[in-house]
Motif scaffolding. Structure first.
Motif, PDB file in Angstrom:
ATOM      1  N   ILE A  37       0.849  -1.183   0.000  1.00  0.00           N
ATOM      2  CA  ILE A  37       0.000   0.000   0.000  1.00  0.00           C
ATOM      3  C   ILE A  37       0.888   1.237   0.000  1.00  0.00           C
ATOM      4  O   ILE A  37       1.795   1.362   0.823  1.00  0.00           O
ATOM      5  N   ALA A  38       0.634   2.146  -0.928  1.00  0.00           N
ATOM      6  CA  ALA A  38       1.348   3.417  -0.976  1.00  0.00           C
ATOM      7  C   ALA A  38       0.356   4.516  -0.597  1.00  0.00           C
ATOM      8  O   ALA A  38      -0.540   4.847  -1.375  1.00  0.00           O
ATOM      9  N   ASP A  39       0.502   5.050   0.610  1.00  0.00           N
ATOM     10  CA  ASP A  39      -0.363   6.125   1.109  1.00  0.00           C
ATOM     11  C   ASP A  39       0.326   7.446   0.787  1.00  0.00           C
ATOM     12  O   ASP A  39       1.170   7.931   1.538  1.00  0.00           O
ATOM     13  N   LEU A  40      -0.025   8.036  -0.342  1.00  0.00           N
ATOM     14  CA  LEU A  40       0.694   9.206  -0.832  1.00  0.00           C
ATOM     15  C   LEU A  40       0.574  10.399   0.111  1.00  0.00           C
ATOM     16  O   LEU A  40       1.515  11.187   0.240  1.00  0.00           O
ATOM     17  N   ALA A  41      -0.572  10.548   0.768  1.00  0.00           N
ATOM     18  CA  ALA A  41      -0.750  11.663   1.696  1.00  0.00           C
ATOM     19  C   ALA A  41       0.151  11.494   2.913  1.00  0.00           C
ATOM     20  O   ALA A  41       0.853  12.428   3.318  1.00  0.00           O
ATOM     21  N   ALA A  42       0.168  10.311   3.492  1.00  0.00           N
ATOM     22  CA  ALA A  42       0.987  10.058   4.681  1.00  0.00           C
ATOM     23  C   ALA A  42       2.476  10.142   4.359  1.00  0.00           C
ATOM     24  O   ALA A  42       3.275  10.583   5.196  1.00  0.00           O
ATOM     25  N   GLU A  43       2.829   9.728   3.144  1.00  0.00           N
ATOM     26  CA  GLU A  43       4.232   9.735   2.749  1.00  0.00           C
ATOM     27  C   GLU A  43       4.718  11.114   2.316  1.00  0.00           C
ATOM     28  O   GLU A  43       5.919  11.327   2.146  1.00  0.00           O
ATOM     29  N   GLY A  44       3.789  12.037   2.123  1.00  0.00           N
ATOM     30  CA  GLY A  44       4.161  13.402   1.756  1.00  0.00           C
ATOM     31  C   GLY A  44       4.662  13.550   0.330  1.00  0.00           C
ATOM     32  O   GLY A  44       5.507  14.411   0.058  1.00  0.00           O
ATOM     33  N   PHE A  45       4.126  12.745  -0.583  1.00  0.00           N
ATOM     34  CA  PHE A  45       4.545  12.880  -1.979  1.00  0.00           C
ATOM     35  C   PHE A  45       4.193  14.274  -2.484  1.00  0.00           C
ATOM     36  O   PHE A  45       3.087  14.771  -2.275  1.00  0.00           O
ATOM     37  N   ASP A  46       5.122  14.904  -3.175  1.00  0.00           N
ATOM     38  CA  ASP A  46       4.928  16.252  -3.711  1.00  0.00           C
ATOM     39  C   ASP A  46       4.370  16.156  -5.129  1.00  0.00           C
ATOM     40  O   ASP A  46       5.074  15.725  -6.042  1.00  0.00           O
ATOM     41  N   PRO A  47       3.107  16.564  -5.345  1.00  0.00           N
ATOM     42  CA  PRO A  47       2.509  16.420  -6.673  1.00  0.00           C
ATOM     43  C   PRO A  47       2.824  17.553  -7.631  1.00  0.00           C
ATOM     44  O   PRO A  47       2.388  17.518  -8.787  1.00  0.00           O
ATOM     45  N   ARG A  48       3.578  18.544  -7.204  1.00  0.00           N
ATOM     46  CA  ARG A  48       3.826  19.713  -8.053  1.00  0.00           C
ATOM     47  C   ARG A  48       4.757  19.373  -9.213  1.00  0.00           C
ATOM     48  O   ARG A  48       5.845  18.852  -9.016  1.00  0.00           O
ATOM     49  N   PHE A  49       4.315  19.690 -10.407  1.00  0.00           N
ATOM     50  CA  PHE A  49       5.089  19.441 -11.624  1.00  0.00           C
ATOM     51  C   PHE A  49       6.104  20.572 -11.778  1.00  0.00           C
ATOM     52  O   PHE A  49       5.738  21.720 -12.030  1.00  0.00           O
ATOM     53  N   THR A  50       7.373  20.250 -11.620  1.00  0.00           N
ATOM     54  CA  THR A  50       8.430  21.259 -11.549  1.00  0.00           C
ATOM     55  C   THR A  50       9.128  21.446 -12.896  1.00  0.00           C
ATOM     56  O   THR A  50       8.883  20.710 -13.866  1.00  0.00           O
ATOM     57  N   ALA A  51      10.050  22.403 -12.908  1.00  0.00           N
ATOM     58  CA  ALA A  51      10.864  22.622 -14.108  1.00  0.00           C
ATOM     59  C   ALA A  51      11.678  21.378 -14.432  1.00  0.00           C
ATOM     60  O   ALA A  51      11.889  21.054 -15.611  1.00  0.00           O
ATOM     61  N   ASN A  52      12.134  20.662 -13.400  1.00  0.00           N
ATOM     62  CA  ASN A  52      12.882  19.425 -13.650  1.00  0.00           C
ATOM     63  C   ASN A  52      11.987  18.368 -14.279  1.00  0.00           C
ATOM     64  O   ASN A  52      12.414  17.626 -15.172  1.00  0.00           O
ATOM     65  N   ASP A  53      10.721  18.291 -13.827  1.00  0.00           N
ATOM     66  CA  ASP A  53       9.786  17.334 -14.425  1.00  0.00           C
ATOM     67  C   ASP A  53       9.558  17.655 -15.906  1.00  0.00           C
ATOM     68  O   ASP A  53       9.461  16.749 -16.733  1.00  0.00           O
ATOM     69  N   LEU A  54       9.474  18.932 -16.215  1.00  0.00           N
ATOM     70  CA  LEU A  54       9.321  19.328 -17.619  1.00  0.00           C
ATOM     71  C   LEU A  54      10.559  18.942 -18.427  1.00  0.00           C
ATOM     72  O   LEU A  54      10.450  18.453 -19.556  1.00  0.00           O
ATOM     73  N   ALA A  55      11.741  19.120 -17.829  1.00  0.00           N
ATOM     74  CA  ALA A  55      12.987  18.738 -18.514  1.00  0.00           C
ATOM     75  C   ALA A  55      13.042  17.228 -18.726  1.00  0.00           C
ATOM     76  O   ALA A  55      13.542  16.752 -19.754  1.00  0.00           O
ATOM     77  N   VAL A  56      12.507  16.462 -17.763  1.00  0.00           N
ATOM     78  CA  VAL A  56      12.439  15.002 -17.927  1.00  0.00           C
ATOM     79  C   VAL A  56      11.543  14.668 -19.114  1.00  0.00           C
ATOM     80  O   VAL A  56      11.876  13.803 -19.939  1.00  0.00           O
ATOM     81  N   HIS A  57      10.400  15.330 -19.195  1.00  0.00           N
ATOM     82  CA  HIS A  57       9.482  15.090 -20.321  1.00  0.00           C
ATOM     83  C   HIS A  57      10.167  15.368 -21.655  1.00  0.00           C
ATOM     84  O   HIS A  57       9.954  14.642 -22.639  1.00  0.00           O
ATOM     85  N   ARG A  58      11.009  16.395 -21.674  1.00  0.00           N
ATOM     86  CA  ARG A  58      11.710  16.757 -22.909  1.00  0.00           C
ATOM     87  C   ARG A  58      12.957  15.918 -23.136  1.00  0.00           C
ATOM     88  O   ARG A  58      13.675  16.127 -24.101  1.00  0.00           O
TER      89      ARG A  58
END
Length: 202
Positions: A37-58
């Motif tokens: 089970i992955a409890d994203l809220a309890a684990e504090g996953f950051d859902p914000r799509f950052t400049a690095n995420d955009l660079a990964v996409h590219r």
């Protein structure tokens, strides 16, 4: 076989968490299978799509450590189960941000300069378990099931090649959640045996 169950509700006493637990109980009833089970809220996953995420996409940068950790979780799984509340006729921002950041170009799919698409998650069976405050009849009347199919099943998982085996809508506002929990246990029990699509809209 191994299942990864994603839950995003901030209240651990919620029906969402109860449904996730019963899905896992069902997995345990089917001999030889395991779950995480992955409890994203309890684990504090950051859902914000950052400049690095955009660079990964590219394809200009490598994914960050938190994204790589989530991809590794999925790589260990034969089935991905998303248990989520319906917020404003869609999935919560936390879950959508998890998908935005984790299902990257180069991992979930390959989108080359020649515009050819390679779907890389064909091996992953997906099970969607939405929990809403209205009846199936209400959602059907307002076109929610069609939106769910278009946005989530087709727009996300078909794009990556992952077949959606289960698409369920459970009603949250009920005095006796036993039927919802029973349905969740059945989903878990059949997770690796059912070849027939389970669809709430059927």
């Amino acid at each position: 076989m191994h299942a990864l169950v994603i839950v995003t509700h901030p209240d651990t006493q919620s029906l969402n968490h109860g449904v996730a637990a019963e899905i896992c109980r069902g997995v345990m009833l089917s001999s030889g299978n395991s779950f995480e089970i992955a409890d994203l809220a309890a684990e504090g996953f950051d859902p914000r799509f950052t400049a690095n995420d955009l660079a990964v996409h590219r394809r200009e940068a490598s994914p960050s450590a938190d994204v790589l950790a989530e991809q590794a979780r999925i790589d260990r799984a034969d089935a991905l189960v998303l248990v989520y509340p319906v917020y404003w006729w869609s999935m919560p921002g936390l879950l959508k941000g998890w998908i935005d950041r984790v299902f990257t170009n180069g991992w979930a799919y390959d989108e080359g300069s020649d515009a050819r698409l390679v779907k890389r998650l064909r091996h992953l069976r997906v099970h969607l378990v939405a929990i809403g405050g209205a009846s199936e009849r209400t959602y059907a009347r307002h076109g929610y099931f069609g939106a769910m199919k278009t946005q989530i099943e087709h727009g996300i998982f078909d794009y990556c090649g992952a077949p959606v085996v289960t698409s369920e809508l459970l009603k949250a506002q009920t005095h006796d959640p036993a039927s919802q929990l029973d349905a969740a246990r059945a989903i878990g029990r059949d997770l690796f045996t059912s070849s027939t699509r389970r669809d709430a809209a059927a």
